[in-house]
Design an enzyme around this catalytic site. Structure first.
Site, PDB file in Angstrom:
ATOM      1  N   ASP A  28       0.873  -1.183   0.000  1.00  0.00           N
ATOM      2  CA  ASP A  28       0.000   0.000   0.000  1.00  0.00           C
ATOM      3  C   ASP A  28       0.910   1.233   0.000  1.00  0.00           C
ATOM      4  O   ASP A  28       1.884   1.278   0.757  1.00  0.00           O
ATOM      5  CB  ASP A  28      -0.889  -0.005   1.251  1.00  0.00           C
ATOM      6  CG  ASP A  28      -2.127   0.861   1.077  1.00  0.00           C
ATOM      7  OD1 ASP A  28      -3.245   0.352   1.256  1.00  0.00           O
ATOM      8  OD2 ASP A  28      -1.982   2.070   0.762  1.00  0.00           O
TER       9      ASP A  28
ATOM     10  N   GLY B 207      -4.835   4.987   2.096  1.00  0.00           N
ATOM     11  CA  GLY B 207      -4.884   4.024   3.204  1.00  0.00           C
ATOM     12  C   GLY B 207      -4.131   4.566   4.415  1.00  0.00           C
ATOM     13  O   GLY B 207      -3.541   5.650   4.378  1.00  0.00           O
TER      14      GLY B 207
ATOM     15  N   ALA C 156      -6.704   0.984  -5.601  1.00  0.00           N
ATOM     16  CA  ALA C 156      -7.313   1.667  -6.742  1.00  0.00           C
ATOM     17  C   ALA C 156      -7.830   3.025  -6.304  1.00  0.00           C
ATOM     18  O   ALA C 156      -8.087   3.252  -5.114  1.00  0.00           O
ATOM     19  CB  ALA C 156      -8.498   0.844  -7.285  1.00  0.00           C
TER      20      ALA C 156
ATOM     21  N   SER D  21     -10.986   5.317  -6.083  1.00  0.00           N
ATOM     22  CA  SER D  21     -12.337   4.760  -5.929  1.00  0.00           C
ATOM     23  C   SER D  21     -13.440   5.788  -5.671  1.00  0.00           C
ATOM     24  O   SER D  21     -14.510   5.421  -5.214  1.00  0.00           O
ATOM     25  CB  SER D  21     -12.338   3.719  -4.807  1.00  0.00           C
ATOM     26  OG  SER D  21     -12.061   4.350  -3.579  1.00  0.00           O
TER      27      SER D  21
ATOM     28  N   TYR E 241     -14.889   5.190 -13.089  1.00  0.00           N
ATOM     29  CA  TYR E 241     -14.503   4.245 -12.041  1.00  0.00           C
ATOM     30  C   TYR E 241     -15.060   2.851 -12.357  1.00  0.00           C
ATOM     31  O   TYR E 241     -14.326   1.854 -12.379  1.00  0.00           O
ATOM     32  CB  TYR E 241     -15.023   4.733 -10.689  1.00  0.00           C
ATOM     33  CG  TYR E 241     -14.911   3.697  -9.608  1.00  0.00           C
ATOM     34  CD1 TYR E 241     -13.669   3.297  -9.122  1.00  0.00           C
ATOM     35  CD2 TYR E 241     -16.049   3.093  -9.070  1.00  0.00           C
ATOM     36  CE1 TYR E 241     -13.572   2.329  -8.143  1.00  0.00           C
ATOM     37  CE2 TYR E 241     -15.958   2.128  -8.088  1.00  0.00           C
ATOM     38  CZ  TYR E 241     -14.723   1.749  -7.624  1.00  0.00           C
ATOM     39  OH  TYR E 241     -14.622   0.779  -6.656  1.00  0.00           O
TER      40      TYR E 241
ATOM     41  N   LYS F 255     -13.076  -0.900 -13.561  1.00  0.00           N
ATOM     42  CA  LYS F 255     -13.235  -2.234 -12.975  1.00  0.00           C
ATOM     43  C   LYS F 255     -13.745  -3.225 -14.029  1.00  0.00           C
ATOM     44  O   LYS F 255     -13.351  -4.402 -14.029  1.00  0.00           O
ATOM     45  CB  LYS F 255     -14.192  -2.175 -11.788  1.00  0.00           C
ATOM     46  CG  LYS F 255     -13.689  -1.320 -10.627  1.00  0.00           C
ATOM     47  CD  LYS F 255     -12.528  -1.981  -9.894  1.00  0.00           C
ATOM     48  CE  LYS F 255     -12.088  -1.135  -8.709  1.00  0.00           C
ATOM     49  NZ  LYS F 255     -11.166  -1.808  -7.803  1.00  0.00           N
TER      50      LYS F 255
ATOM     51  N   ASN G  64     -23.016  -1.366  -1.467  1.00  0.00           N
ATOM     52  CA  ASN G  64     -22.554  -0.263  -0.607  1.00  0.00           C
ATOM     53  C   ASN G  64     -21.870  -0.788   0.648  1.00  0.00           C
ATOM     54  O   ASN G  64     -22.553  -1.126   1.628  1.00  0.00           O
ATOM     55  CB  ASN G  64     -23.721   0.654  -0.257  1.00  0.00           C
ATOM     56  CG  ASN G  64     -24.160   1.461  -1.466  1.00  0.00           C
ATOM     57  OD1 ASN G  64     -24.633   0.901  -2.457  1.00  0.00           O
ATOM     58  ND2 ASN G  64     -23.985   2.755  -1.404  1.00  0.00           N
TER      59      ASN G  64
ATOM     60  N   ARG H 234     -28.175  14.129  -7.022  1.00  0.00           N
ATOM     61  CA  ARG H 234     -26.747  14.118  -7.342  1.00  0.00           C
ATOM     62  C   ARG H 234     -26.577  13.496  -8.725  1.00  0.00           C
ATOM     63  O   ARG H 234     -27.079  12.387  -8.958  1.00  0.00           O
ATOM     64  CB  ARG H 234     -26.012  13.287  -6.285  1.00  0.00           C
ATOM     65  CG  ARG H 234     -24.509  13.301  -6.410  1.00  0.00           C
ATOM     66  CD  ARG H 234     -23.852  12.591  -5.239  1.00  0.00           C
ATOM     67  NE  ARG H 234     -24.162  11.161  -5.182  1.00  0.00           N
ATOM     68  CZ  ARG H 234     -23.629  10.313  -4.313  1.00  0.00           C
ATOM     69  NH1 ARG H 234     -22.779  10.743  -3.405  1.00  0.00           N
ATOM     70  NH2 ARG H 234     -23.947   9.042  -4.322  1.00  0.00           N
TER      71      ARG H 234
END
Ligand code: UFG
Length: 341
Positions: free
Chosen positions: A33, A38, A77, A79, A143, A147, A172, A282
């Site tokens: 990492d 992180g 990644a 995100s 995004y 993936k 989620n 949104r």
């Protein structure tokens, strides 16, 4: 399982909970990492942390050469969906570039199993609910696109090189380690549950509800909140499947909750009122995103242990009360500390 496990992005939210699950089973874990998003403190003692960018061969190659590896779990990644719409090329370049180089190196080093942290963002605006693995892949964000490209790359890597993979599409992710060691600590935070909790704790003035005119029972968006420890558990349960074949799985609780229902859950669990402001929709949101996790349940025996929204919220609340500034400061002694978080 006796071998060693490599976790890229293991200092992040979901990755750190997987590291905890591996350590609990007495397994040997190495994390790569770069700590860009992180946290060093999220890597529990017992795991080895290699600080660096997984895309950098001088970081990755010596780690992979120090095998054999039982499996590689790839979380590292970018995100943030909204950022990916402002900077799609950066997102694609970083997520796809890093992921493809990692997959290529895993093939070269004969890693037998690869698990990709994938997303419900693959599905864009779905026509069918709940969303199962046959749903059309049609990402509404860069995004999600990044993936989708990695999922396709893994299909080729299996076909040509026999690298078995599982792509786990999280809905989620929510909640925190039940022992209070780990939790969600994004900066800035954009996710609903931690923001509602902060509003309940008086650390932000209110929660803005994005849209009151969606075609749902109370006019707010429905999402499928799945506990992060249940996600971690799924990563371990798919490994035996990979002895035979590759797989893709959708991972959610199978229950949808509206934004207002989440706010009610936070009020119930915390015993505090949440100041609410109705706001515009949104851009990019879908009205309803709920998973069918029937396939992973049937094939691996996975079952969410934190199925109830109140249980998910309770772990998130405990974490946020005790860690007003995430991992940045020592554990708080007080829970009513305005201005932090
Ligand atoms: N919401 C609000 N107010 C806020 C924040 C969120 O009303 O301040 C609403 C959103 O409009 C949405 C719901 O709360 O309806 C959940 O929003 P989140 O931002 O917490 O999560 P998303 O569903 O937008 O995104 C999540 C993950 C992504 C992943 C996506 C897959 O965070 O990484 O699911 O669909 F890509």
């Amino acid at each position: 399982m006796t071998g060693r496990f490599l976790v890229t992005g293991g200092a992040g939210y979901v990755g750190s909970h997987l590291v905890a699950a591996l350590l609990e089973r007495g397994l040997s874990v190495t994390v790569i990492d770069d700590l860009s998003t992180g946290h060093r403190a999220a890597v529990l003692p017992g795991a080895r942390l290699v600080e660096g960018d997984v895309a950098d061969p001088s970081v990755l190659e010596p780690v992979l050469a120090d095998g054999p590896w039982e499996a590689v779990f790839h979380f590292a990644a970018l995100s943030v969906v909204g950022d990916s719409m402002r900077e799609p090329v950066r997102y694609l370049s970083s997520n796809v570039g890093t992921g493809v180089r990692l997959i290529e190196a895993c093939v070269r080093h004969r890693v037998p199993r690869f698990v990709l942290s994938s997303t419900a963002a693959l599905f864009g605006m779905p026509d069918c609910l709940p969303i199962d693995e046959e749903a059309r892949i049609d990402p509404a964000s860069a995004y999600g696109e990044s993936k989708a490209m990695l999922e396709r790359t893994l299909a080729w890597a299996d076909q040509a090189h026999g690298l078995r993979s599982a792509c786990l599409r999280y809905f989620n992710a929510a909640g925190a380690d039940a022992e209070g060691r780990l939790g969600e600590a994004h900066d800035p935070e954009t996710h609903l549950i931690p923001l509602v909790i902060d509003a309940a704790l008086g650390r932000r003035p209110e929660i803005a509800v994005f849209g009151r005119d969606w075609p749902t029972q109370d006019g707010t968006c429905i999402r499928d909140y799945v506990h992060v420890a249940d996600l971690a558990d799924a990563h371990l349960r798919v490994l035996p499947v990979l002895d035979h074949r590759s797989a893709v799985y959708n991972l959610g609780n199978g229950q949808g909750h509206t934004v207002l229902e989440v706010i009610e859950a936070v009020q119930r669990v915390s015993g505090r009122q949440v100041p609410v402001r109705m706001a515009d929709r949104r851009p990019g949101d879908a009205a309803v995103l709920v998973a069918s996790s029937a396939r992973i349940m049937r094939e691996t025996g996975w079952k969410p242990r934190f199925a109830a929204i109140d249980d998910i919220v309770a772990t998130a609340l405990a974490w946020r009360e005790a860690h007003p500034a995430g991992y940045r400061l020592p554990t708080a002694r007080r829970t009513d500390h305005p201005g932090l978080g």
